[in-house]
Design an enzyme around this catalytic site. Structure first.
Site, mmCIF file in Angstrom:
data_model
loop_
_atom_site.group_PDB
_atom_site.id
_atom_site.type_symbol
_atom_site.label_atom_id
_atom_site.label_comp_id
_atom_site.label_asym_id
_atom_site.label_seq_id
_atom_site.Cartn_x
_atom_site.Cartn_y
_atom_site.Cartn_z
ATOM 1 N N GLU A 198 0.831 -1.282 0.034
ATOM 2 C CA GLU A 198 0.065 -0.030 -0.149
ATOM 3 C C GLU A 198 0.813 1.443 -0.082
ATOM 4 O O GLU A 198 0.602 2.072 0.775
ATOM 5 C CB GLU A 198 -0.836 -0.027 1.275
ATOM 6 C CG GLU A 198 -2.031 -1.148 1.185
ATOM 7 C CD GLU A 198 -2.865 -1.097 2.302
ATOM 8 O OE1 GLU A 198 -2.295 -0.748 3.654
ATOM 9 O OE2 GLU A 198 -4.072 -1.624 2.194
ATOM 10 N N GLU A 277 -7.139 -7.496 -0.516
ATOM 11 C CA GLU A 277 -7.752 -7.512 0.854
ATOM 12 C C GLU A 277 -9.231 -7.241 0.990
ATOM 13 O O GLU A 277 -9.784 -5.945 0.754
ATOM 14 C CB GLU A 277 -7.037 -6.203 1.496
ATOM 15 C CG GLU A 277 -5.568 -6.384 2.003
ATOM 16 C CD GLU A 277 -5.012 -5.575 2.956
ATOM 17 O OE1 GLU A 277 -5.444 -4.247 3.463
ATOM 18 O OE2 GLU A 277 -3.780 -5.480 3.302
#
Length: 651
Positions: A198, A277
């Protein structure tokens, strides 16, 4: 027998036995060579937007779980439960800060036995997605980066800062050769390795991402799929947009998967779609409502993803526990995370499957991955019904280790103390009477004693002036409640350090401070303090917080021992009620984690049965503020978690 063909038989003369033995071994080697299985392979078929595993299209639904949050004795249970839900893969982070707790010193034992976990996954014929970072987020202390990095004067984490890159390379030079034999192409279960994590929520330096990829590729080579993952808004900055590294995204159950993948296609025209995710629940913070997510949207989201031909990782399938001092914090007025990482995941912190979410998943996976005949996991029995009555054994102020003296307070990083507690003590040249004290830059929480008497608690979020009278010393015990582990805030060292910056009395700076370390993990065996106090009732306390009297001489150690039989060595929850305020629980020398009933919403701490022993068991509470021992059942063992109780944002 040659190449599996029975040629004939013969009696063996002892004189020629050795020659016959070598011939048989040679024949067996030939048989293995000729009958060798085809080369194992897993790769991205960019032209056809798919994964290929051993020549066939492959789609995965993986179970997010973190080996470092689960006792190794329970890995098999968590993996088998995921398999029974129809999942065909496991995804885990690798926590650099746990494996390298000090520069150049590595730990791969017990809960950190990464190779053991990899083998446990393979034993269930599941593949593994490995997220090696080096940054992992995960609501983990400092996002998985070692806090000792902050001792470098010019450190800039997650950048091309050469100190950071050198430390990362040293770590990768240890980690990557360990995992290489376990890549899918080499006979192991690992099909994918993540590059950073991320990063688009932090920075936009593509050369930095490329350098990490190069480090990985130099060791692991081409026989593995490399990938990045970001929220949809961070894709442009967090990925490389090349066929060397697959770009994946993450989003929750309420999002429109088709629309988000359509946006991704504008950036990455080809390749398999992956949600790395898919949030089955959400994270918690001390002083805030426990987070939950419904099962209905979860089942629909999994169905939508698999129906689109995409792969998905359930973050989390099983959250586990932030044992010890491993929980992190977020930069939202500094919100620390609790010890439980239950995450409202389909498999609870203690291993029970939440049947609504379990069947929401299994009913979908059975249509996409048919043939699952595994039974539904059943709950394990737990230890309950035991009340603890801890007694006071001593005060932390009597068990501090002097590190040195300095004109002005150093940060905890400058002291070399990267977790737990540290202390500062100033010896007064002359008494002060009703003077106004100001502590500057408290990170994260200070416990103030005047002449050894507990007088004040100072929070990071709202520093205050307070009046003090003292004739000898001012002592300030400071608590590190976890390093920030997300976003650009990790670079803001004015927010990221731990300790204090200065102290003034009536506006005049106080100079000359002794600096101390406090090793909370070795406090469970201390004897009574110098005053011999064994009961709080011997002294009436003058100062209070949250309507509770502060402990007379500051943070203290309370201990209870319980005798258990062999058949009582089961998982349990220690319920620490609001008779207590804030502190740490240690069981048989194992630091379980932080408790904070003044803040909530977590009141129970999960204690695995493998941490208990036949015979005497020690339960130690290091209480930082207040304790009322007159309340019955102030601490007790129960078979039920209580992580969704009342909460108080101002605690």
């Amino acid at each position: 027998i040659v190449n599996g063909q029975l040629i004939g038989s013969s009696g063996i003369n002892a004189e020629y036995g050795e020659e016959i033995m070598y011939f048989v071994l040679f024949a067996l080697l030939l048989s293995v060579s000729y009958a060798a299985a085809p080369k194992r392979e897993f790769y991205v078929d960019w032209e056809n937007d798919r994964f290929v595993k051993d020549g066939a299209t492959f789609q995965y639904a993986s179970a997010g779980m973190h080996y470092f949050r689960i006792p190794p004795q329970y890995w098999e249970n968590r993996i088998s439960a995921a398999k029974s839900a129809g999942l065909n893969a496991v995804q885990t982070y690798v926590a650099w800060n746990m494996h390298e707790p000090e520069p150049g010193k590595y730990d791969f034992n017990d809960m950190l036995d990464l190779i053991g976990f990899i083998k446990a996954v393979q034993a269930y014929d599941m593949v593994l997605i490995l997220r090696v970072g080096p940054y992992i987020c995960a609501e983990w202390n400092f996002g998985g980066l070692p806090p000792w990095l902050l001792s470098y004067p010019n450190m800039q984490v997650r950048t091309q800062n050469e100190d950071f890159m050198a430390a990362m390379k040293r770590w990768f030079d240890v980690l990557l050769p360990l995992i290489k034999p376990h890549l899918y192409a080499n006979g192991g279960p690992i099909i994918m390795v993540q590059v950073e994590n991320e990063y688009g929520s932090f920075g936009c330096d593509h050369e930095y991402i490329s350098r990490i990829y190069t480090m990985m590729h130099d060791t692991l080579g081409d026989d593995i799929v490399y990938f990045t993952t970001d929220g949809p808004a961070g894709v442009h900055c967090g990925s490389l947009n090349t066929t060397q590294v697959l770009t994946t995204i993450d989003f929750g159950t309420a999002s429109d998967a088709a629309a988000l993948f359509a946006k991704l296609r504008k950036y990455q025209p080809h390749g398999p779609n992956v949600n790395s995710e898919l949030y089955t629940g959400w994270l918690d913070h001390w002083g805030h409502k426990h987070s939950t997510r419904g099962s209905g949207k979860l089942g629909k989201a999994v169905d939508a993803l698999l129906g689109l031909g995409a792969s998905a990782n359930l973050y989390m399938w099983h959250g586990g526990t932030n044992f010890g001092l491993t929980s992190g914090a977020q930069k939202v007025d500094f919100w620390p995370n609790p010890t439980s990482y239950d995450y409202d995941a389909p498999q609870s912190e203690s291993g029970d499957v939440k049947l609504d979410k379990y069947w929401a998943i299994r009913n979908v996976t059975s249509r996409y991955f048919p043939g699952n005949k595994m039974p539904v996991p059943i709950p394990w029995p737990r230890l309950t019904g035991i009340s603890l009555k801890p007694t006071l054994k001593g005060y932390l102020i009597d068990h501090m280790t002097l590190l040195g003296s300095h004109k002005l307070p150093l940060t905890m990083e400058q002291m070399g103390v990267f977790k737990g507690l540290a202390a500062y003590q100033h010896t007064l040249e002359k008494p002060i009477v009703n003077k106004t004290v100001q502590i500057d830059g408290v990170h994260d929480r200070a416990y103030v004693l005047a002449d050894g008497i507990f007088v004040q608690v100072v929070k990071r979020e709202s520093e205050v002036n307070f009046t003090v009278s003292a004739s000898k010393t001012i002592t300030i015990i400071v608590e590190n409640m976890g390093y920030i582990g997300f976003s650009k805030a990790m670079l803001d060292y004015s927010a990221e350090y731990k300790g204090i910056k200065g102290v003034s009395v009536d506006g005049m700076a106080i100079e000359m401070w002794e600096h101390f370390a406090i090793d909370i993990e070795n406090l469970s065996t201390i004897s009574n303090g110098p005053n011999g106090t064994t009961s709080l009732e011997q002294n009436r306390l003058e100062y209070s917080r949250n309507g509770k009297k502060l402990l007379e001489r500051g943070p203290a150690v309370f201990v209870e021992t319980v005798t258990l039989q062999y058949d009582q060595l089961k998982d349990t929850f220690v319920n620490i009620t609001r008779a207590w305020s804030k502190g740490y629980l240690i069981v048989n020398g194992q630091l379980i984690g932080r408790y904070w009933p003044d803040a909530g919403p977590q009141y129970t701490l999960f204690v695995p049965g493998v941490y208990l022993v036949e015979g005497l068991n020690s339960f130690t509470l290091i209480e930082l503020q207040s304790a009322n021992l007159t309340i019955e059942k102030s601490v007790y063992l129960t078979d039920k978690p209580y992580i969704d109780g009342p909460y108080n944002k101002t605690a």
